[in-house]
Write a protein that holds these residues in place. Structure first.
Motif, short mmCIF file in Angstrom:
data_model
loop_
_atom_site.label_atom_id
_atom_site.label_comp_id
_atom_site.label_asym_id
_atom_site.label_seq_id
_atom_site.Cartn_x
_atom_site.Cartn_y
_atom_site.Cartn_z
N ARG A 1 54.26 13.90 27.23
CA ARG A 1 55.18 12.14 28.81
C ARG A 1 56.14 12.10 27.93
N ALA A 2 56.12 11.21 26.92
CA ALA A 2 57.06 10.36 26.32
C ALA A 2 58.50 11.55 27.01
N PHE A 3 58.84 12.88 26.56
CA PHE A 3 59.46 13.59 26.20
C PHE A 3 60.17 14.15 27.66
N HIS A 4 59.26 14.41 29.23
CA HIS A 4 60.06 14.92 30.16
C HIS A 4 60.07 14.04 30.73
N VAL A 5 59.52 12.42 30.53
CA VAL A 5 59.28 11.45 31.56
C VAL A 5 60.84 10.90 31.29
N LYS A 6 61.91 11.13 29.45
CA LYS A 6 63.17 11.04 29.86
C LYS A 6 64.52 11.25 30.79
N GLU A 7 63.93 12.60 31.01
CA GLU A 7 64.95 13.03 32.77
C GLU A 7 64.49 14.17 32.47
N GLU A 8 65.21 14.13 33.98
CA GLU A 8 64.13 15.75 35.03
C GLU A 8 64.68 16.95 33.87
N GLU B 1 64.10 29.53 37.06
CA GLU B 1 63.27 30.10 37.73
C GLU B 1 61.80 30.50 36.68
N GLU B 2 61.05 30.97 37.28
CA GLU B 2 59.72 30.98 36.86
C GLU B 2 59.35 31.58 35.62
N GLN C 1 67.82 27.30 27.98
CA GLN C 1 68.83 26.31 28.58
C GLN C 1 68.07 25.15 29.09
N VAL C 2 66.76 24.89 29.35
CA VAL C 2 65.92 23.27 28.99
C VAL C 2 66.29 22.45 28.07
N LEU C 3 66.54 23.19 26.75
CA LEU C 3 66.42 22.32 25.40
C LEU C 3 67.68 21.78 25.30
N ALA C 4 68.68 22.83 25.70
CA ALA C 4 69.76 23.31 24.23
C ALA C 4 70.40 21.78 24.05
N ALA D 1 58.73 23.45 27.64
CA ALA D 1 59.91 23.59 28.58
C ALA D 1 59.12 23.24 29.93
N HIS D 2 57.37 23.11 30.30
CA HIS D 2 56.89 22.77 31.00
C HIS D 2 56.73 21.67 31.34
N PRO D 3 57.42 21.30 32.79
CA PRO D 3 57.44 19.68 33.37
C PRO D 3 56.56 19.25 33.09
N MET D 4 55.64 20.32 33.34
CA MET D 4 53.79 20.23 33.99
C MET D 4 52.91 19.72 33.17
N LEU D 5 53.87 20.14 31.53
CA LEU D 5 53.32 21.04 30.63
C LEU D 5 51.77 20.05 30.41
N ALA D 6 51.70 17.77 30.27
CA ALA D 6 50.87 17.15 29.87
C ALA D 6 49.45 17.40 30.86
N ASP D 7 50.05 17.65 32.04
CA ASP D 7 48.74 17.87 33.39
C ASP D 7 48.72 18.86 33.09
#
Length: 127
Positions: A17-24, A29-30, A41-44, A107-113
């Motif tokens: 949650r803390a990581f994903h609220v920092k920036e979109e 692709e799935e 690419q996401v974590l670079a 890298a999954h933006p909805m991981l916490a949920d």
């Protein structure tokens, strides 16, 4: 039922949650599995992020079977597997396991949920 401590999963949820609220975070692709390189690419731009470092450290400290359980929880929470398909989710996670599990998960933006939903299905709650 879980070999991974639910409190550890709850900490991962907090960090995600803390990581994903920092920036979109945009995934181009799935992902099809943990062995794909899409997450790079996401974590670079995040290797020095302290939240990301702690998340990665916790995952690294888990045994492979525990890492696989966290991935299986992601998949169950996301709806890829039903709760009664837990053993199948674990088998698939074991087959797909590699040393990039932390990167795959975060890298999954909805991981916490997804993790929260999966824990709820198995009657675990984060306080």
């Amino acid at each position: 039922m879980l070999n991974v401590n639910p409190d550890t999963v709850c900490r991962l949820i907090e960090l995600a949650r803390a990581f994903h609220v920092k920036e979109e975070i945009v995934i181009p692709e799935e992902p099809t599995g943990p062995d794909d390189d899409w997450y790079l690419q996401v974590l670079a731009n995040h290797p020095a992020d302290p939240v990301f470092k702690e998340f990665r450290s916790i995952i690294k400290d888990l045994e492979p079977d525990q890492q696989q359980e966290v991935v299986a929880l992601l998949w169950v929470g996301r709806g890829d597997f039903e709760q009664d398909e837990w053993e199948s989710a674990l088998s698939e996670a074991a087959y797909a396991w590699n040393e990039k599990t932390a990167d795959y998960l975060i890298a999954h933006p909805m991981l916490a949920d997804y993790l929260t939903d999966a824990l709820d299905m198995f009657d675990y709650r984060c306080d």
